[in-house]
Write a protein that holds these residues in place. Structure first.
Motif, short mmCIF file in Angstrom:
data_model
loop_
_atom_site.label_atom_id
_atom_site.label_comp_id
_atom_site.label_asym_id
_atom_site.label_seq_id
_atom_site.Cartn_x
_atom_site.Cartn_y
_atom_site.Cartn_z
N SER A 39 0.83 -1.20 0.00
CA SER A 39 0.00 0.00 0.00
C SER A 39 0.87 1.25 0.00
O SER A 39 1.94 1.28 0.60
CB SER A 39 -0.89 0.00 1.24
OG SER A 39 -1.82 1.05 1.20
N ARG A 99 -7.83 5.20 -6.18
CA ARG A 99 -8.12 5.06 -4.76
C ARG A 99 -9.22 6.05 -4.37
O ARG A 99 -9.13 7.23 -4.69
CB ARG A 99 -6.88 5.28 -3.91
CG ARG A 99 -7.19 5.37 -2.41
CD ARG A 99 -5.98 5.16 -1.54
NE ARG A 99 -5.65 3.74 -1.46
CZ ARG A 99 -4.81 3.21 -0.57
NH1 ARG A 99 -4.21 3.99 0.31
NH2 ARG A 99 -4.57 1.92 -0.54
N SER A 122 -10.53 2.58 0.12
CA SER A 122 -9.81 2.82 1.37
C SER A 122 -10.80 2.95 2.52
O SER A 122 -11.64 3.85 2.54
CB SER A 122 -8.97 4.10 1.24
OG SER A 122 -8.32 4.38 2.45
N VAL A 138 -8.22 -2.10 1.37
CA VAL A 138 -7.11 -1.78 2.26
C VAL A 138 -7.68 -1.39 3.61
O VAL A 138 -8.79 -0.87 3.69
CB VAL A 138 -6.24 -0.63 1.69
CG1 VAL A 138 -7.04 0.66 1.60
CG2 VAL A 138 -4.98 -0.42 2.51
N SER A 188 -4.43 -4.59 -0.29
CA SER A 188 -3.27 -3.74 -0.01
C SER A 188 -2.89 -3.86 1.45
O SER A 188 -3.75 -3.83 2.33
CB SER A 188 -3.58 -2.29 -0.36
OG SER A 188 -3.68 -2.11 -1.75
#
Length: 399
Positions: free
Chosen positions: A30, A248, A286, A322, A362
């Protein structure tokens, strides 16, 4: 000879192809801001830092945020940039090393936008000069503070309103992303990912609190998605049809971790659909924790689907997740002073991947704790302990 994979870990070590990018497994380093590139250029220390993770078996390395070719893209002199031939040459050394180690590497392109100043506070030599510069904000606003890790004193310093971005500013930033994307391919990167979350510039256009414009760049969520979609389209044109383009995104902002820019799947589909149409290949969701449901108030199984899972479902594109892999303390909690507690949640990662929540996972802090975390996962060994004082220490000794 292909290394053996421990039973129950097979999903993590299947290959994946996205346009010209071939990944040997589903593990991603990441992006993590280190503020450790003197003069904004990576050197042999940064080269070895990234190459070590590729040598350890991680399929894809994503760089820390790299400032695009715009004056106020990043607010620290040791944050790397991609803004011309010198930076292309410096990054080429890094990408060559990652490739030689058997890995693949993508550049995360970044513009901090409203959050200008958050990194400048750590750049003592240049802080006053940086803080005198004019940050890029859609409507001139920092954003209404809510649940945040920033101190009241810092917010008071950063949050005074400035002039909103002009049409010229908007065009300049779009052009900057496109140029830096071209530079990324010249530097040997295998693709580009855009940081469109956390309250930074692309995200600031999506968040209604920081985008109160009444022109074509503001309004409802579809209108507020036009700027990031325009950046995606410009980057896609710049890199062509073969190179992969990741994006992202997040629901939260650093100004307020409780923000939901999309309060339901339909709204999320409007936003992500515009980006997919503009050229995004994979959405990197995220969240505080990779397994958290995005809309828990929905009935039935819909209330269990993660943000990455909804991105995958709504766009038909692959997705990455992630947040908290191997650690029970979220990054926000850690920044607030809570100790990072180890948590072996790898079985949960595998379960999410096998039921189609996401295609890539990630891993941040575990990659700092052990560059060979991919081998640890492949062999189902005990996870390393993460020590912030040790593993987040500067890459180089102070001068």
């Amino acid at each position: 000879m292909t290394p053996l994979v421990a039973p129950g870990r097979e999903a993590l070590f299947r290959s994946l192809d996205v346009r010209s990018l071939h990944l040997a497994n589903r593990l991603v380093m990441s992006p993590m801001t280190r503020m450790d590139c003197p003069g904004g250029l990576p050197d042999e220390i940064n080269r070895d830092y990234y190459a070590a993770r590729a040598a350890g078996g991680t399929g894809l390395v994503v760089t820390e945020g790299i400032g695009v070719d715009h004056l106020t893209s990043v607010d620290h002199s040791a944050i790397p940039r991609l803004d011309g031939p010198e930076s292309v040459a410096a990054w080429r050394v890094v990408t060559d090393a990652v490739h030689a180690a058997g890995g693949r590497i993508m550049a995360q392109l970044w513009h901090v936008g409203p959050l200008w100043g958050a990194n400048a506070r750590f750049d003592r030599e240049n802080r006053d000069r940086l803080m005198a510069m004019h940050p890029m904000r859609p409507s001139g606003l920092w954003g209404t503070p809510g649940v945040t890790t920033y101190s009241e004193r810092s917010i008071e310093r950063w949050s005074p309103a400035v002039e909103p971005m002009t049409e010229s500013d908007i065009a300049d930033v779009i052009g900057a992303f496109a140029r830096s994307a071209r530079y990324a391919l010249e530097a040997g990167f295998d693709g580009v990912t855009l940081h469109g979350g956390h309250g930074y510039l692309l995200d600031a256009f999506v968040w209604a609190d920081t985008n109160r414009r009444t022109d074509e760049w503001g309004g409802d969520l579809a209108a507020r998605s036009r700027f990031p979609a325009a950046v995606v389209a410009a980057v896609r044109e710049a890199i062509g049809e073969e190179a992969p383009l990741f994006y992202r995104f997040s629901q939260h902002t650093q100004q307020d971790y409780t923000v939901l820019k999309a309060t339901n799947p339909d709204d999320l589909g409007v936003y992500l659909g515009a980006l997919a149409e503009a050229g995004v290949d994979l959405f990197d969701a995220s969240t505080r924790r990779f397994s958290d449901p995005a809309f828990p108030d929905l009935e039935g199984d819909d209330g269990k689907v993660t943000l990455a899972g909804w991105a995958r479902r709504l766009t038909g594109k692959p997705a990455g997740a992630v947040g908290g892999v191997g650690i029970g303390t979220s990054l926000r909690e850690q920044k607030s002073g809570k100790a990072a507690v180890a948590a072996d949640n790898i079985d949960s990662v595998v379960e999410c991947m096998e039921r189609g929540e996401f295609d890539l996972i990630s891993i941040g802090r575990m990659h700092l704790a052990d560059p060979a975390i991919a081998r640890v996962l492949r062999e189902a060994e005990p996870l390393p302990e993460f020590d912030r004082e040790v593993h987040e220490a500067p890459l180089r000794a102070p001068a």
